[in-house]
Scaffold this motif. Sequence first.
Motif, PDB file in Angstrom:
ATOM      1  N   VAL A   1       0.858  -1.177   0.000  1.00 24.34           N
ATOM      2  CA  VAL A   1       0.000   0.000   0.000  1.00 24.34           C
ATOM      3  C   VAL A   1       0.900   1.235   0.000  1.00 24.34           C
ATOM      4  N   HIS A   2       0.812   2.037  -1.069  1.00 26.18           N
ATOM      5  CA  HIS A   2       1.665   3.212  -1.247  1.00 26.18           C
ATOM      6  C   HIS A   2       0.921   4.466  -0.776  1.00 26.18           C
ATOM      7  N   PHE A   3       1.623   5.327  -0.030  1.00 22.92           N
ATOM      8  CA  PHE A   3       1.037   6.540   0.524  1.00 22.92           C
ATOM      9  C   PHE A   3       1.697   7.788  -0.058  1.00 22.92           C
ATOM     10  N   ARG A   4       0.972   8.883   0.032  1.00 26.94           N
ATOM     11  CA  ARG A   4       1.534  10.164  -0.407  1.00 26.94           C
ATOM     12  C   ARG A   4       2.726  10.557   0.449  1.00 26.94           C
ATOM     13  N   ASP A   5       2.635  10.345   1.755  1.00 29.63           N
ATOM     14  CA  ASP A   5       3.748  10.631   2.658  1.00 29.63           C
ATOM     15  C   ASP A   5       3.480   9.901   3.971  1.00 29.63           C
ATOM     16  N   LEU A   6       4.141   8.765   4.177  1.00 30.25           N
ATOM     17  CA  LEU A   6       3.899   7.928   5.349  1.00 30.25           C
ATOM     18  C   LEU A   6       4.662   8.483   6.546  1.00 30.25           C
ATOM     19  N   GLU A   7       4.043   9.450   7.218  1.00 31.29           N
ATOM     20  CA  GLU A   7       4.680  10.097   8.365  1.00 31.29           C
ATOM     21  C   GLU A   7       4.415   9.306   9.641  1.00 31.29           C
ATOM     22  N   VAL A   8       5.230   9.560  10.671  1.00 30.05           N
ATOM     23  CA  VAL A   8       5.034   8.918  11.968  1.00 30.05           C
ATOM     24  C   VAL A   8       3.787   9.506  12.624  1.00 30.05           C
ATOM     25  N   ARG A   9       2.929   8.650  13.115  1.00 29.69           N
ATOM     26  CA  ARG A   9       1.723   9.054  13.810  1.00 29.69           C
ATOM     27  C   ARG A   9       1.623   8.289  15.129  1.00 29.69           C
ATOM     28  N   ALA A  10       0.757   8.770  16.027  1.00 30.20           N
ATOM     29  CA  ALA A  10       0.571   8.065  17.292  1.00 30.20           C
ATOM     30  C   ALA A  10       0.090   6.638  17.037  1.00 30.20           C
ATOM     31  N   ARG A  11      -0.731   6.481  16.035  1.00 26.98           N
ATOM     32  CA  ARG A  11      -1.212   5.163  15.649  1.00 26.98           C
ATOM     33  C   ARG A  11      -1.497   5.179  14.163  1.00 26.98           C
ATOM     34  N   HIS A  12      -1.036   4.144  13.458  1.00 29.19           N
ATOM     35  CA  HIS A  12      -1.267   4.030  12.015  1.00 29.19           C
ATOM     36  C   HIS A  12      -1.599   2.578  11.709  1.00 29.19           C
ATOM     37  N   SER A  13      -2.750   2.344  11.100  1.00 27.72           N
ATOM     38  CA  SER A  13      -3.207   0.981  10.878  1.00 27.72           C
ATOM     39  C   SER A  13      -3.702   0.792   9.445  1.00 27.72           C
ATOM     40  N   VAL A  14      -3.234  -0.283   8.814  1.00 27.51           N
ATOM     41  CA  VAL A  14      -3.719  -0.707   7.502  1.00 27.51           C
ATOM     42  C   VAL A  14      -4.499  -1.997   7.699  1.00 27.51           C
ATOM     43  N   SER A  15      -5.754  -2.006   7.251  1.00 26.38           N
ATOM     44  CA  SER A  15      -6.604  -3.188   7.373  1.00 26.38           C
ATOM     45  C   SER A  15      -6.979  -3.694   5.996  1.00 26.38           C
ATOM     46  N   LEU A  16      -6.718  -4.980   5.755  1.00 28.77           N
ATOM     47  CA  LEU A  16      -7.054  -5.607   4.483  1.00 28.77           C
ATOM     48  C   LEU A  16      -8.245  -6.534   4.662  1.00 28.77           C
ATOM     49  N   LEU A  17      -9.226  -6.390   3.794  1.00 33.60           N
ATOM     50  CA  LEU A  17     -10.305  -7.361   3.692  1.00 33.60           C
ATOM     51  C   LEU A  17      -9.955  -8.275   2.524  1.00 33.60           C
ATOM     52  N   VAL A  18      -9.790  -9.555   2.805  1.00 31.19           N
ATOM     53  CA  VAL A  18      -9.441 -10.543   1.781  1.00 31.19           C
ATOM     54  C   VAL A  18     -10.665 -11.414   1.543  1.00 31.19           C
ATOM     55  N   ARG A  19     -11.315 -11.233   0.406  1.00 27.73           N
ATOM     56  CA  ARG A  19     -12.506 -12.017   0.100  1.00 27.73           C
ATOM     57  C   ARG A  19     -12.133 -13.152  -0.851  1.00 27.73           C
ATOM     58  N   THR A  20     -12.496 -14.368  -0.490  1.00 26.15           N
ATOM     59  CA  THR A  20     -12.238 -15.550  -1.304  1.00 26.15           C
ATOM     60  C   THR A  20     -13.573 -16.093  -1.813  1.00 26.15           C
ATOM     61  N   PRO A  21     -13.572 -17.115  -2.676  1.00 22.23           N
ATOM     62  CA  PRO A  21     -14.853 -17.671  -3.136  1.00 22.23           C
ATOM     63  C   PRO A  21     -15.717 -18.227  -2.008  1.00 22.23           C
ATOM     64  N   ARG A  22     -15.099 -18.569  -0.860  1.00 24.46           N
ATOM     65  CA  ARG A  22     -15.850 -19.219   0.214  1.00 24.46           C
ATOM     66  C   ARG A  22     -15.970 -18.397   1.483  1.00 24.46           C
ATOM     67  N   SER A  23     -15.069 -17.455   1.698  1.00 18.89           N
ATOM     68  CA  SER A  23     -15.065 -16.771   2.980  1.00 18.89           C
ATOM     69  C   SER A  23     -14.394 -15.408   2.855  1.00 18.89           C
ATOM     70  N   SER A  24     -14.309 -14.697   3.982  1.00 18.98           N
ATOM     71  CA  SER A  24     -13.624 -13.406   4.036  1.00 18.98           C
ATOM     72  C   SER A  24     -12.749 -13.360   5.279  1.00 18.98           C
ATOM     73  N   PHE A  25     -11.603 -12.677   5.149  1.00 16.98           N
ATOM     74  CA  PHE A  25     -10.639 -12.591   6.231  1.00 16.98           C
ATOM     75  C   PHE A  25     -10.187 -11.138   6.382  1.00 16.98           C
TER      76      PHE A  25
END
Length: 201
Positions: A76-100
């Motif tokens: 995941v590419h950002f415009r400017d990935l600066e230090v923050r108090a909290r930074h979280s990337v969440s991925l939803l992975v959908r498959t033919p049978r389920s989601s993670f």
Amino acid sequence: MTRHLGRTLLPALLSATVLLGAPAHAERVVTEDLSGDAEAWVAEQEFQFVPAPQEASVDVVRTVASFGERRLRVRVHFRDLEVRARHSVSLLVRTPRSSFLAAAERRSARATTTRFQRRGIGPAPCGGLRADHDGRADVVTVSVPARCIGDPRWVRLGATVTATPRTDPDNPSTVFYFADDAHGDTFDDEALALGPRIHRG
């Protein structure tokens, strides 16, 4: 909240491309996101979003993914990935049978931590899940073992980013939250936009 999908999504399906050590025949999918479409809200007015184009640390500009025999790799590419108090990337992975859900979180300058769960069920074991925040390259990388998501033939990805600033100089008692959807120009965690299918290679 009304979503606006498609006009900022530019998938490029390229085969025979090497990505982070993936096999040469793994399909590579690139999606572009509108620059400057980050949004913000405060804790007292949760989910009443306002534009926050200045917040480059959550502003996704591109997502690059490949799905090999052993791993799903996402950058995941950002415009400017600066230090923050909290930074979280969440991925939803959908498959033919389920989601993670796979998450990569960093608090201040500490190491990146990971979380993994089956959507609608809860935390699930996933040995080998890896993630990294690279501020110099403005990239967060997440690598998910294929066995953790059931070894599917293909997946579709959604990605959201959230962060809080270290301080608010104008009002220290107010905590601002920032967010961006990597595949849409508005943020709605209940209607996450998904990219195209990524076939396992």
